[in-house]
Design a protein around this motif. Structure first.
Motif, PDB file in Angstrom:
ATOM      1  N   GLY A 132     -16.879  18.577 -16.036  1.00 50.62           N
ATOM      2  CA  GLY A 132     -18.150  17.904 -16.284  1.00 50.62           C
ATOM      3  C   GLY A 132     -18.075  16.980 -17.485  1.00 50.62           C
ATOM      4  O   GLY A 132     -18.663  15.884 -17.484  1.00 50.62           O
ATOM      5  N   GLN A 136     -17.990  12.311 -18.091  1.00 50.43           N
ATOM      6  CA  GLN A 136     -18.733  11.507 -19.058  1.00 50.43           C
ATOM      7  C   GLN A 136     -17.812  10.748 -20.007  1.00 50.43           C
ATOM      8  O   GLN A 136     -18.290   9.984 -20.850  1.00 50.43           O
ATOM      9  CB  GLN A 136     -19.660  12.418 -19.896  1.00 50.43           C
ATOM     10  N   LEU A 167     -25.559  12.986 -25.019  1.00 44.62           N
ATOM     11  CA  LEU A 167     -24.953  13.667 -23.870  1.00 44.62           C
ATOM     12  C   LEU A 167     -25.907  14.698 -23.273  1.00 44.62           C
ATOM     13  O   LEU A 167     -25.923  14.893 -22.052  1.00 44.62           O
ATOM     14  CB  LEU A 167     -23.642  14.327 -24.291  1.00 44.62           C
ATOM     15  N   LYS A 170     -28.535  12.721 -21.287  1.00 41.44           N
ATOM     16  CA  LYS A 170     -27.910  12.123 -20.106  1.00 41.44           C
ATOM     17  C   LYS A 170     -27.685  13.175 -19.022  1.00 41.44           C
ATOM     18  O   LYS A 170     -27.949  12.942 -17.833  1.00 41.44           O
ATOM     19  CB  LYS A 170     -26.586  11.473 -20.487  1.00 41.44           C
ATOM     20  N   THR A 171     -27.193  14.339 -19.408  1.00 40.54           N
ATOM     21  CA  THR A 171     -26.971  15.420 -18.438  1.00 40.54           C
ATOM     22  C   THR A 171     -28.295  15.916 -17.870  1.00 40.54           C
ATOM     23  O   THR A 171     -28.405  16.202 -16.664  1.00 40.54           O
ATOM     24  CB  THR A 171     -26.216  16.578 -19.096  1.00 40.54           C
ATOM     25  N   ARG A 172     -29.293  16.001 -18.715  1.00 35.45           N
ATOM     26  CA  ARG A 172     -30.616  16.437 -18.256  1.00 35.45           C
ATOM     27  C   ARG A 172     -31.198  15.431 -17.257  1.00 35.45           C
ATOM     28  O   ARG A 172     -31.813  15.815 -16.248  1.00 35.45           O
ATOM     29  CB  ARG A 172     -31.547  16.584 -19.455  1.00 35.45           C
ATOM     30  N   GLU A 174     -29.485  13.420 -15.261  1.00 35.64           N
ATOM     31  CA  GLU A 174     -28.741  13.557 -14.015  1.00 35.64           C
ATOM     32  C   GLU A 174     -29.216  14.782 -13.241  1.00 35.64           C
ATOM     33  O   GLU A 174     -29.331  14.736 -12.005  1.00 35.64           O
ATOM     34  CB  GLU A 174     -27.244  13.659 -14.309  1.00 35.64           C
ATOM     35  N   ARG A 175     -29.514  15.860 -13.941  1.00 32.77           N
ATOM     36  CA  ARG A 175     -30.014  17.067 -13.291  1.00 32.77           C
ATOM     37  C   ARG A 175     -31.366  16.809 -12.628  1.00 32.77           C
ATOM     38  O   ARG A 175     -31.609  17.193 -11.471  1.00 32.77           O
ATOM     39  CB  ARG A 175     -30.107  18.180 -14.332  1.00 32.77           C
ATOM     40  N   LEU A 188     -25.094  21.197 -12.619  1.00 37.15           N
ATOM     41  CA  LEU A 188     -25.685  20.474 -13.749  1.00 37.15           C
ATOM     42  C   LEU A 188     -26.527  21.405 -14.618  1.00 37.15           C
ATOM     43  O   LEU A 188     -26.572  21.232 -15.846  1.00 37.15           O
ATOM     44  CB  LEU A 188     -26.536  19.309 -13.225  1.00 37.15           C
ATOM     45  N   GLN A 191     -23.978  23.184 -16.715  1.00 38.51           N
ATOM     46  CA  GLN A 191     -23.403  22.262 -17.697  1.00 38.51           C
ATOM     47  C   GLN A 191     -24.374  22.010 -18.844  1.00 38.51           C
ATOM     48  O   GLN A 191     -23.993  22.028 -20.023  1.00 38.51           O
ATOM     49  CB  GLN A 191     -23.036  20.939 -17.007  1.00 38.51           C
ATOM     50  N   LEU A 192     -25.631  21.772 -18.505  1.00 39.75           N
ATOM     51  CA  LEU A 192     -26.639  21.496 -19.527  1.00 39.75           C
ATOM     52  C   LEU A 192     -26.852  22.709 -20.431  1.00 39.75           C
ATOM     53  O   LEU A 192     -26.963  22.564 -21.663  1.00 39.75           O
ATOM     54  CB  LEU A 192     -27.957  21.100 -18.856  1.00 39.75           C
TER      55      LEU A 192
END
Length: 230
Positions: A132, A136, A167, A170-172, A174-175, A188, A191-192
């Motif tokens: 993951g 990025q 980061l 950005k991950t949030r 995408e989720r 995700l 990962q978050l």
């Protein structure tokens, strides 16, 4: 003549009695006949009795040996568990040390690549999390853009590998986007959660050496109140 015959008869009778006594089983030497059979029977029975006598001792020895084997196996299992626990603790400490050097809310794609490489060197073995992070990073983004280029057409997405990004945000994002389109968000979400945990465990910035502005203002007000009372 009669006296001689009497002596002769007595001698013959005595000799006959001696011969009969020699032939009698009770007169046989010790170890022969019935007595010998009894001794042989006793000798044959003796090992059996000895085996019965030695039985409990041999059983006790077997139990002691089994107990020693079980104790050795248990000690080996405990040692293996302690070694695995120490290795896991060492990996966690190494990963925390790596995360402490990066601000996940202000990190560039190039720094993401560096952080991922350092985590691998520290023995961090959460492959899903590392993959993951690599998505990025600058290397992955550059490779994807190169593959997306069509011959004869120049595509420029404006990607800057040195530009800082949040980061976590950005991950949030995408989720949330995956959830909006009905896609699975398990990866995700995980990962978050791990990124947020790493960011929360990161040591806070060092406190300034001098007093803060709020503390200075409080001291000034306290001094003014003291003068007013006096």
């Amino acid at each position: 003549m009669q006296l001689a015959s009497a002596y002769t008869s007595a001698a013959l009778i005595g000799r006959t009695q001696e011969q009969q006594a020699l032939r009698s089983p009770s007169a046989l030497p010790e170890g022969n006949g019935a007595t010998g059979a009894s001794d042989n029977t006793a000798k044959i029975a003796a090992p059996t009795q000895d085996q019965k006598t030695r039985g409990p001792s041999q059983t006790g020895t077997s139990i002691a040996a089994k107990s020693a084997t079980d104790s050795t196996a248990e000690n080996a299992a405990e040692k293996t568990a302690e070694t695995a626990k120490a290795a896991a603790k060492s990996k966690t400490a190494g990963a925390n040390a790596v995360f402490a050097r990066y601000d996940l809310t202000h990190i560039s794609a190039t720094e993401v690549d560096h952080m991922t490489s350092e985590l691998k060197s520290a023995g961090f073995d959460d492959l899903g999390f590392l993959l993951g992070l690599e998505r990025q990073g600058a290397a992955y983004r550059t490779e994807m853009e190169t593959r997306a280029n069509v011959p004869g057409y120049k595509t420029d997405s404006g990607f800057d590998a040195s530009a800082p990004m949040d980061l976590l945000a950005k991950t949030r994002s995408e989720r949330d986007l995956a959830h909006r389109y009905g896609q699975t968000t398990e990866r995700l979400d995980s990962q978050l959660a791990k990124l947020e945990a790493a960011h929360m465990n990161r040591p806070s910035a060092a406190a300034p050496a001098g007093p803060s502005a709020q503390m200075a203002e409080t001291l000034v007000l306290f001094q003014a109140q003291r003068l007013w009372i006096e």
